[in-house]
Design a protein around this motif. Structure first.
Motif, PDB file in Angstrom:
ATOM      1  N   VAL A 102       0.834  -1.201   0.000  1.00 29.73           N
ATOM      2  CA  VAL A 102       0.000   0.000   0.000  1.00 29.73           C
ATOM      3  C   VAL A 102       0.867   1.249   0.000  1.00 29.73           C
ATOM      4  N   ASN A 105       2.395   1.785  -3.363  1.00 28.39           N
ATOM      5  CA  ASN A 105       1.376   2.293  -4.264  1.00 28.39           C
ATOM      6  C   ASN A 105       1.167   3.787  -4.074  1.00 28.39           C
ATOM      7  N   LEU A 108       4.069   5.611  -5.542  1.00 29.52           N
ATOM      8  CA  LEU A 108       4.098   5.593  -7.003  1.00 29.52           C
ATOM      9  C   LEU A 108       3.065   6.532  -7.596  1.00 29.52           C
ATOM     10  N   LEU A 109       1.960   6.729  -6.886  1.00 30.66           N
ATOM     11  CA  LEU A 109       0.963   7.646  -7.405  1.00 30.66           C
ATOM     12  C   LEU A 109       1.367   9.092  -7.209  1.00 30.66           C
ATOM     13  N   GLY A 110       2.486   9.306  -6.549  1.00 30.25           N
ATOM     14  CA  GLY A 110       2.940  10.666  -6.376  1.00 30.25           C
ATOM     15  C   GLY A 110       2.725  11.199  -4.975  1.00 30.25           C
ATOM     16  N   ARG A 178      -6.101  14.663  -7.230  1.00 30.88           N
ATOM     17  CA  ARG A 178      -7.099  13.946  -8.007  1.00 30.88           C
ATOM     18  C   ARG A 178      -6.947  12.442  -7.899  1.00 30.88           C
ATOM     19  N   ARG A 179      -6.157  12.010  -6.937  1.00 33.94           N
ATOM     20  CA  ARG A 179      -5.917  10.574  -6.846  1.00 33.94           C
ATOM     21  C   ARG A 179      -6.221  10.038  -5.479  1.00 33.94           C
ATOM     22  N   ILE A 181      -8.924   8.758  -4.188  1.00 34.57           N
ATOM     23  CA  ILE A 181      -9.592   7.468  -4.148  1.00 34.57           C
ATOM     24  C   ILE A 181      -8.643   6.368  -4.588  1.00 34.57           C
ATOM     25  N   LEU A 182      -7.809   6.671  -5.568  1.00 35.46           N
ATOM     26  CA  LEU A 182      -6.855   5.670  -6.042  1.00 35.46           C
ATOM     27  C   LEU A 182      -5.898   5.270  -4.930  1.00 35.46           C
ATOM     28  N   ALA A 183      -5.505   6.248  -4.092  1.00 30.60           N
ATOM     29  CA  ALA A 183      -4.604   5.919  -2.995  1.00 30.60           C
ATOM     30  C   ALA A 183      -5.360   5.268  -1.849  1.00 30.60           C
ATOM     31  N   TYR A 185      -8.112   3.283  -2.031  1.00 30.01           N
ATOM     32  CA  TYR A 185      -8.693   1.971  -2.261  1.00 30.01           C
ATOM     33  C   TYR A 185      -7.822   0.829  -1.743  1.00 30.01           C
ATOM     34  N   PRO A 186      -6.499   0.817  -2.002  1.00 28.20           N
ATOM     35  CA  PRO A 186      -5.704  -0.282  -1.458  1.00 28.20           C
ATOM     36  C   PRO A 186      -5.701  -0.334   0.063  1.00 28.20           C
TER      37      PRO A 186
END
Lengths: 204, 350
Positions: A102, A105, A108-110, A178-179, A181-183, A185-186
């Motif tokens: 996690v 992740n 990596l998403l910034g 803008r990320r 939710i992407l961060a 979710y895991p």
């Protein structure tokens, strides 16, 4: 001159670390570390301000919680056929590898959080799940029926939402706008798997 | 942040199309973090879009060109695969629990299921794109259009697995008709997205081979869905008692529960052993537990019974189908009652 903080004077108490802690009695060291761990537990249970978990991270809390959960979750090893519960080491692997995955992740998403800070937060937010696991273990001592199963599910679900909420509160600011939710979710998936382990604890 | 480049991942051959990279021909090296960060450069709306278009086939605007190609990402495939792994394992356990009549707390976390589902799904998501990419690379002889990048194909395959997550939740419904319908519909939808996306690059040269490759792609897609459904969600609760016609006066009752070869509900054979032991006369019974889940129990039959009579053997096999539950009491009574009945019948038939 008064406004400039003096850096030559050793600062005692909380905040800056002292560098001559080799001379102090062990009791003092242990008590200070335990207080730090307890403080972080408190902040997980009532997440208000976000700074203390992140700035002074430590991994004692996650280790204690992980060991506690692994002890309670492990299946019986005396029977020859596989009991189905995870082994002690498997719980460790799930928790630590999951936290690492996690964290990687998020980075990596910034994300702007450091590796150990994130692992620290994720580990400390296992506390609600540990409490639920202890409660489930107590419930399992009674004679089982559907009501108790629903009760255990309720404990686990509450703990899952609490853990996710606490973790998002601490880690939410560190991912790009803008990320989120992407961060997030895991994180949810990680705690969901652990909540599943808690629910599937059985007496057999 | 990295500028979005209209290039794919085959940096070795596409070096001339990179504009804002560093002077190295590969950009950041594979050992640095920044290399992998390039493949996580997606925002939430983009991921949502890719998810939706992964199972809604649209012949005019295929998913690969319009949604994935600008910036292929690995976030989607990675977390879709991880979610699918845990979903299949958990739903398999739930289906197991519901199937056993919802009794008690014999509902366990099966690590073996997780590892099996993980190897299947990750190898599907990585090996098939690799094979496809190698095929395309090998066939790329004439100077036709830019070939597909490996990450693009992995991306496409990863997103196409997304529909299996809600399908695996629904597969816990225990009716085979519904299960097969779900499998076929899901595989058809996401398979058609795959086909539409892969058709333009493949059909550039020889159409015949492209058709063969695409039908293989579709076949593997169906195979994955069917395999997941059969392995994790299919329960045959028949206990087949096979008698061994060895020509001697000793018959062997071998209780083989075919469903436990796949699942970890080891309570079943144990209770079965106990039930048969309870039935059999103690002086002629020796029960031994052999390899994993089959148990051989020797019982002395009267010589006039099943041994050489295959018809009776068939009758016995057909007629003893015992519903397996995981409670401690029902199998004993059920099995011993049935066994009594059948063995009495067999002694009178022959």
């Amino acid at each position: 001159m008064d406004s400039i903080p003096s850096i030559s004077k050793p600062i005692n108490g909380e905040g800056k670390p002292e560098f001559n802690t080799l001379d102090e009695p062990i009791r003092l060291t242990i008590v200070r570390d335990l207080k730090a761990v307890g403080n972080k537990f408190f902040h997980v249970l009532y997440p208000r301000q976000q700074t203390s978990l992140l700035t002074e991270w430590d991994l004692w809390g996650p280790l204690i919680l992980c060991t506690f959960m692994a002890l309670l979750l492990q299946g019986r090893s005396d029977s020859t056929d596989h009991d189905g519960g995870p082994e002690f080491a498997e719980v460790f692997v799930i928790v630590w590898v999951g936290a690492m995955a996690v964290t990687i992740n998020t980075k990596l998403l910034g994300g702007t959080i450091s590796f150990f800070q994130s692992v620290c937060v994720l580990g400390y937010c296992l506390l609600p799940l540990s409490i639920a696991l202890a409660l489930c273990r107590i419930v399992l001592l009674l004679q089982q029926n559907t009501l108790f199963f629903v009760l255990r599910c309720g404990f686990s679900l509450t703990a899952f939402f609490w853990a996710v909420w606490a973790a998002i509160k601490f880690l939410g600011d560190s991912s790009p706008p803008r990320r989120k939710i992407l961060a997030g979710y895991p994180i949810g998936l990680f705690y969901f798997v652990i909540a599943w382990l808690v629910v599937s604890l059985s007496n057999s | 942040m990295m500028p979005k480049l209209y290039c794919n991942s085959k940096d070795q051959t596409q070096g001339s199309t990179q504009t804002a990279q560093s002077s190295q021909d590969n950009g950041p090296s594979m050992l640095t973090f920044a290399y992998y960060q390039r493949y996580f450069d997606v925002d939430t709306p983009q991921v949502k879009e890719r998810l939706i278009w992964s199972f809604v086939p649209r012949p005019s605007r295929d998913t690969l060109t319009h949604y994935i190609r600008p910036s292929p990402d690995l976030y989607g495939p990675l977390w879709i695969c991880v979610t699918l792994v845990f979903c299949v394992a958990i739903m398999g356990n739930i289906a197991d629990y519901l199937h056993s009549g919802g009794e008690g707390q014999h509902w366990r976390y099966d690590f073996r299921k997780v590892s099996i589902s993980a190897s299947t799904i990750f190898s599907y998501a990585l090996l098939l794109p690799l094979v496809l990419w190698l095929l395309l690379w090998w066939r790329r002889k004439e100077g036709d259009q830019a070939p597909l990048g490996f990450i693009e194909i992995v991306s496409l395959y990863g997103y196409s697995l997304a529909i299996y997550i809600p399908i695996s939740v629904l597969l816990t419904i225990p009716f085979p008709f519904i299960q097969w319908t779900l499998v076929i519909v899901g595989a058809a939808l996401s398979g058609s997205v795959l086909v539409f996306s892969l058709w333009p690059p493949l059909s550039a040269s020889q159409r015949g081979i492209a058709v063969i490759i695409l039908s293989a792609v579709l076949a593997f897609h169906f195979l994955l869905a069917a395999g997941l459904q059969l392995y994790f969600f299919r329960y045959s609760n028949d206990v087949v008692i096979v008698s061994n016609s060895g020509g001697t006066s000793h018959g062997h009752l071998r209780a083989v529960d075919s469903s436990t070869l796949d699942k970890v509900t080891e309570l079943q054979p144990l209770s079965l052993i106990r039930a048969v032991e309870d039935y059999s006369p103690p002086d002629t019974t020796n029960a031994e537990t052999t390899v994993a889940k089959t148990t051989t129990i020797g019982v002395d039959f009267p010589a006039t019974a099943i041994i050489n009579n295959t018809k009776t053997e068939q009758e016995i096999i057909k007629s003893i189908h015992i519903k397996n539950t995981t409670s401690d009491f029902a199998p004993n009574q059920t099995i011993s009652k049935l066994l009594t009945k059948k063995l009495e019948e067999s002694t009178t038939v022959a």
